[in-house]
Design a protein around this motif. Sequence first.
Motif, short mmCIF file in Angstrom:
data_model
loop_
_atom_site.label_atom_id
_atom_site.label_comp_id
_atom_site.label_asym_id
_atom_site.label_seq_id
_atom_site.Cartn_x
_atom_site.Cartn_y
_atom_site.Cartn_z
N TRP A 181 11.51 -8.13 1.78
CA TRP A 181 12.84 -8.50 1.65
C TRP A 181 13.17 -10.11 1.72
O TRP A 181 12.50 -10.88 2.00
CB TRP A 181 13.60 -7.87 2.64
N VAL A 238 15.11 -8.69 14.22
CA VAL A 238 14.90 -7.39 14.01
C VAL A 238 13.55 -7.07 13.81
O VAL A 238 13.01 -6.06 14.55
CB VAL A 238 16.20 -6.80 13.41
N ALA A 239 13.13 -7.52 12.38
CA ALA A 239 11.88 -7.29 12.05
C ALA A 239 10.48 -7.81 13.04
O ALA A 239 9.68 -6.90 13.36
CB ALA A 239 11.55 -7.99 10.62
N LEU A 244 16.50 -12.79 1.63
CA LEU A 244 18.12 -12.95 2.02
C LEU A 244 18.78 -14.22 1.69
O LEU A 244 17.91 -15.16 1.74
CB LEU A 244 18.13 -12.84 3.69
N GLN A 273 18.94 -13.51 12.17
CA GLN A 273 19.09 -12.32 12.94
C GLN A 273 18.23 -11.28 12.30
O GLN A 273 17.60 -10.54 13.13
CB GLN A 273 20.67 -12.07 12.86
N LYS A 274 18.32 -11.21 10.85
CA LYS A 274 17.43 -9.90 10.30
C LYS A 274 16.09 -10.03 10.83
O LYS A 274 15.41 -9.18 10.88
CB LYS A 274 17.66 -9.90 8.86
N GLN A 297 21.96 -15.62 9.36
CA GLN A 297 22.06 -14.45 8.88
C GLN A 297 20.39 -13.91 8.71
O GLN A 297 20.00 -12.89 9.08
CB GLN A 297 22.53 -14.09 7.58
N TYR A 298 19.62 -14.72 8.16
CA TYR A 298 18.29 -14.53 7.87
C TYR A 298 17.47 -14.55 9.22
O TYR A 298 16.92 -13.65 9.49
CB TYR A 298 17.79 -15.76 7.35
#
Length: 568
Positions: free
Chosen positions: A110, A125-126, A112, A121-122, A118-119
């Motif tokens: 992915w 999660v990963a 972003l 935070q995402k 934003q990057y």
Amino acid sequence: MKKIRSAALVLASTMMLMTVLAACSTNNEKNSTSISPSAAAESTAPANESTSVPADEVIDPLGKFDPPIEVTVIRPYDDNTKFVEGDTAENNEWTRAYEDKLGIKVKFDWILQGGGDQYTQKLNVAIASNDLADIVVVNSNQLKQLAEAGQIADLTEVFDKHSSEYVKKVLNEDGGLALKSATFDGKLMAIPRIGSDIDEVALLWVRMDWLKKLGLPEPKTMDDVRAISDAFTNKDPDGNNKADSFGLALTKDLGSGFGGFEGFLNGYNAYYNTWIKDASGKLVNSNIQPEMKVALAELQKMYQSKQIDKEFGTKDVTKVAETVTSGKIGMYYGMMWTPLWPLQGGKELDSSMEWKSYAIPSASDQPVKAQIPFQVPQYYVVKKNSEHPEAAIKMLNLWYDISFDSMIEPAVYGATKDGVEAFKHAIIAGSPITTNMDKYKAITKALETNDTTGMKANFKNDFDAVASFINGDIKGWGMHAVFGPGGSFSVIDDYVKRDVFLRNEFYGSPTPTMGEKGGTLDTLLKETFTKIIMGASSIDEFDKFVDNWKKLGGDQITQEVNEWFAKQ
């Protein structure tokens, strides 16, 4: 601070191969000594481990995988990233180069595009779900988390075996600090994205047309700075018979590459957001030292006498830039690139506007130590048990070969003739710290000799811009003010020769309490310092700030920093 930093990073990105992403730090032998990652961590590496290459083994740093391999990637793009018509994030000149030149097919898990938060935070999660690609772009917090959790590969051996000699040289030009920052328990766990630290040193910028009009001497001391600021505020330097000019620019974020207060602080031997050694050799935080109180008191006096815009507390870097380009500011502290933005715009609005950079003047008889940051904004990690960890090193080699060593087709892989910043599409990148200083020296020499023979291709465009200004084209003024004779790099060259840089002594990953309490302490600092400068709080509020800083986590952070320091 976030807006200021992002503005500086956006500017640095847009100039990376064209202008000013990297700089030179050849001021001492220590910084030019080659240190491999294994040597940098020699004291902590297990005695039974060896990363040496067998004498009879020859590895091509740019050798092509045959058959080709597939490598998965997770990466961010900034908001301003664009592609040549027909290209995409998944298919562009760099992804094609990886496949054509290295036999590496890139598949993105992915991507972003947008704000860094934003990057982050995402990706967090990963990381939590251990859902990683082969190659991932991370920050220092994430690197530490991944290394401690055992989720990423040890790159010590593959770096030693597969990196080119040029890459080894470039990544050791800072004395090996960037590699050390990516080393845990003697193991290199990431590739640091290096940049130039001395590109980010503060200079004093002065409106010379105002200085000459008022018959003022050039600034050599802090007394001169205060006198010039007062005159620029009260003696109508723009000649409009209005009290609408200010001596010194300052942004609401305080720390900034343009309009920040770091250079002013440095003039008083005060430093912002860095770690320095005290008399005992321990590390202490610069924000709570007594010199900071002295500097803040002087800024308060300047604000009270209207030398600083009364609304600075609400103006970000963009708003301050508008004040400067509209001709209302006479001085600011800022980095070497500021003639390119925002001063070039002001020069085109008013061709009589003239700016010059100076070394930071001192408030004492001692030379100023100019602070510079630890410059590693990103790291590249490889997932543990990835089948081909050496692919990341080959991609690193290709980046430096195309962009700086062989310089293959800069109009394709750097910045296109249509202004597409193709260099942003590379997955693994960085910049030699010598690039801009080398460029300055090459340009000034070519101007002296009227000979560009042998000049590197990625220097030639900037030489042409500098020469165009000399020949009367105002659009080349900003480039001349950076790389031309007497430009900002002449001042940085002087800093280098005198060895007057002060580097952050802490270059490790954020400590646990930094992660937990850092935001609170940063807010406390900015609110307190802004109130002091604007006179809403007395200067003695600084002493309360120091006490609160210590109680709210500062003492614990200091302990953790010194525990890290003791292991270096």
